[in-house]
Design an enzyme around this catalytic site. Structure first.
Site, PDB file in Angstrom:
ATOM      1  N   LEU A   1       0.826  -1.210   0.000  1.00  0.00           N
ATOM      2  CA  LEU A   1       0.000   0.000   0.000  1.00  0.00           C
ATOM      3  C   LEU A   1       0.858   1.256   0.000  1.00  0.00           C
ATOM      4  CD1 LEU A   1      -2.769   1.373   0.193  1.00  0.00           C
ATOM      5  CD2 LEU A   1      -2.612   1.178   2.678  1.00  0.00           C
TER       6      LEU A   1
ATOM      7  N   HIS B   1     -10.541   5.885  -0.138  1.00  0.00           N
ATOM      8  CA  HIS B   1      -9.992   6.633  -1.279  1.00  0.00           C
ATOM      9  C   HIS B   1     -11.050   7.001  -2.320  1.00  0.00           C
ATOM     10  CE1 HIS B   1      -9.823   2.597  -3.187  1.00  0.00           C
ATOM     11  NE2 HIS B   1      -9.842   3.258  -4.330  1.00  0.00           N
TER      12      HIS B   1
ATOM     13  N   HIS C   1     -16.980   1.907  -0.305  1.00  0.00           N
ATOM     14  CA  HIS C   1     -16.914   2.737  -1.513  1.00  0.00           C
ATOM     15  C   HIS C   1     -18.302   3.094  -2.064  1.00  0.00           C
ATOM     16  CE1 HIS C   1     -12.795   1.833  -1.199  1.00  0.00           C
ATOM     17  NE2 HIS C   1     -12.716   0.826  -2.034  1.00  0.00           N
TER      18      HIS C   1
ATOM     19  N   ARG D   1     -25.930   5.276 -12.710  1.00  0.00           N
ATOM     20  CA  ARG D   1     -26.915   5.377 -13.795  1.00  0.00           C
ATOM     21  C   ARG D   1     -28.271   5.759 -13.187  1.00  0.00           C
ATOM     22  NH1 ARG D   1     -26.827   3.732 -19.143  1.00  0.00           N
ATOM     23  NH2 ARG D   1     -24.683   3.056 -18.755  1.00  0.00           N
TER      24      ARG D   1
END
Length: 501
Positions: free
Chosen positions: A21, A183, A245, A348
């Site tokens: 990492l 991130h 995420h 979408r």
């Protein structure tokens, strides 16, 4: 510059400096900022790990992972590498921390620093967070110093472990000092959601259940675990991608407008939105990839590091409901998978059908936000085909970043943006403790279900396929209408003479 920003003399310590990492993400991000002149030129960068390495050996390891967009960046690389020194020491004993404190104090004295400023980046497994944190607090946090601690995900593996981690860190560092890094919050298009939504009346006015019929957030990877299955087997796609995420993206997509850009105002609205989310365990689809149809790519169970009877989830789609006035009745789908036909992350948004009336056939509008690769925002709209007829065609209003912005335009990588935010004292794009707790409250029951004895059956899909076969049925069940199929033509080469509306 914010009053909370660090000054011109900062010590940045990267724990786990010899690991993947740090080499692939943390040090290259620091170089990216240095290359753009966004770090002090004499910043003190120290790598810390257990491996016995010299300064030069660490620099050589890092150098091969630095990214150079041009020759000028290559010329700056040596200057950056010379800023990096290395200290070897254990994480659970004070010896190395004493050496670390001596190195930082020496730097501060040489530069006549009035108030020591220190950024510690823990590129470490979560099992080491508390041990390292205790030693940093005891041996590397002198009275009067300013300190910030970046902690990498995963922040626990369920609600209980997350709360235990927070309980261990809370007595050591204040919430203002902790920066939990996901991130995805640093990705350019995710950060752009804020402006797209709240900076455009044409979008903010229709951002509700009166105009939007369904929303999907999809994450696709064109590769499998590739020898890392032993690690992935204990995590699965839901923990690896969806609980962090994709949930972060969904929260930014659906939160109400904050009163200001103040980080706490932003995070308050995120938590408020999260508390309205619910997951129905019956509204999920899970799968695991098998061999490719041509037999050239191995299945998940063919990985030697994976248990042969593993029920690990490598593909998941789930419906989420948001129980508030803005979103009541709108189905949201998160879906993520490995070993698919392409690597892509996109949002979408499908709008409701316009009243047909004069139109015999008319397609639904869709807003597509492509997070990666090749960032783009485009709206599928209906337009008259050029010519003497009034026939309609589905086309696009297209903002593709690579076309709109010069190739020399610097768009920071996610880690670059977030490390800079930490440097500036901006918490907006980091995860707050209560936000983390609510997200684990949402996902832990689901994880217990799909990992329990009465788990739903895994659908096996071939490596390299577009999705599990039952995905289309699942999306239709969750409100997505496939009326665009066959309606899109590119390019149109001749004018139309039909008279169809």
């Amino acid at each position: 510059m914010s009053s909370d920003a660090f000054g011109d003399h900062v010590s940045i310590v990267v724990f786990g400096a010899s690991g993947d990492l740090a080499k692939k993400k943390t040090f290259p991000a620091l170089f990216g900022l240095y290359n753009q002149g966004l770090l002090p030129k004499n910043v003190n960068i120290i790598g810390y790990a257990r491996s016995e390495l010299s300064n030069e050996e660490l620099r050589e390891r890092i150098k091969s992972f630095l990214k150079f967009k041009d020759d000028a960046a290559k010329l700056k690389a040596d200057g950056f590498l010379q800023l990096i020194s290395y200290i070897s020491g254990p994480y659970d004993k004070p010896d190395g921390y004493h050496k670390l404190e001596e190195a930082i104090s020496k730097y501060d004295q040489e530069n006549k620093v009035q108030q020591s400023e220190r950024l510690f980046y823990l590129a470490l497994p979560p099992s080491v967070f508390t041990t390292a944190g205790k030693n940093i607090k005891e041996h590397c946090y002198p009275e009067g110093a300013r300190l910030r601690l970046i902690v990498e995900k995963p922040f626990g593996h369920d609600l209980e472990s997350s709360r235990q981690l927070q309980k261990d860190l809370a007595p050591l560092f204040s919430e203002e000092e902790l920066y939990r890094i996901d991130h995805y919050l640093g990705k350019e298009m995710v950060k752009n959601l804020f402006v797209l939504r709240f900076g455009n009346a044409m979008l903010s006015g229709v951002w509700n259940n009166r105009h939007i019929s369904s929303v999907q957030i999809s994450f696709k990877e064109a590769f499998g675990t590739e020898g890392r299955g032993g690690y992935f087997d204990d995590i699965g796609i839901v923990r690896d991608v969806m609980q962090n995420h994709l949930l972060q993206v969904l929260t930014l997509l659906t939160m109400d407008r904050p009163v200001s850009f103040d980080p706490e105002a932003v995070r308050d609205e995120k938590v408020k939105a999260l508390k309205a989310f619910s997951i129905d365990n019956d509204n999920i689809l899970i799968g695991q990839y098998g061999k490719s149809e041509d037999g050239t790519k191995p299945g998940y169970l063919d990985d030697d590091t994976v248990k042969k009877d593993s029920k690990c989830v490598t593909y998941a789609a789930m419906g989420i409901n948001i129980n508030n006035e803005r979103w009541d009745g709108v189905p949201f789908v998160l879906r993520a998978g490995k070993a698919l036909d392409e690597s892509k992350v996109e949002i979408r948004i499908q709008f409701k059908q316009v009243a047909k009336g004069i139109f015999k056939e008319i397609q639904r509008n869709e807003l597509v936000i492509r997070i990666q690769p090749n960032e783009a925002v485009y709206m599928k709209i209906n337009s008259k085909i050029p010519g003497i007829s009034t026939e309609t065609s589905l086309t696009e209003l297209d903002l593709t970043y690579s076309s709109r912005y010069s190739k020399d335009f610097w768009i920071p990588e996610a880690y670059e943006a977030l490390i800079r935010d930490c440097f500036l004292g901006n918490h907006a794009n980091f995860v707050r403790d209560d936000e983390l707790d609510v997200s684990w409250q949402l996902f832990t029951p689901l994880l217990q279900y799909i990992e329990g004895e009465d788990r739903p059956e895994l659908e096996i899909y071939p490596y390299g396929s577009k999705s599990p076969k039952s995905l289309k049925k699942f999306l239709i069940k969750n409100g997505y209408v496939f009326d665009h199929e066959g309606a899109y033509q590119w390019p149109l080469t001749t004018p139309s003479v039909k008279g169809k509306i």
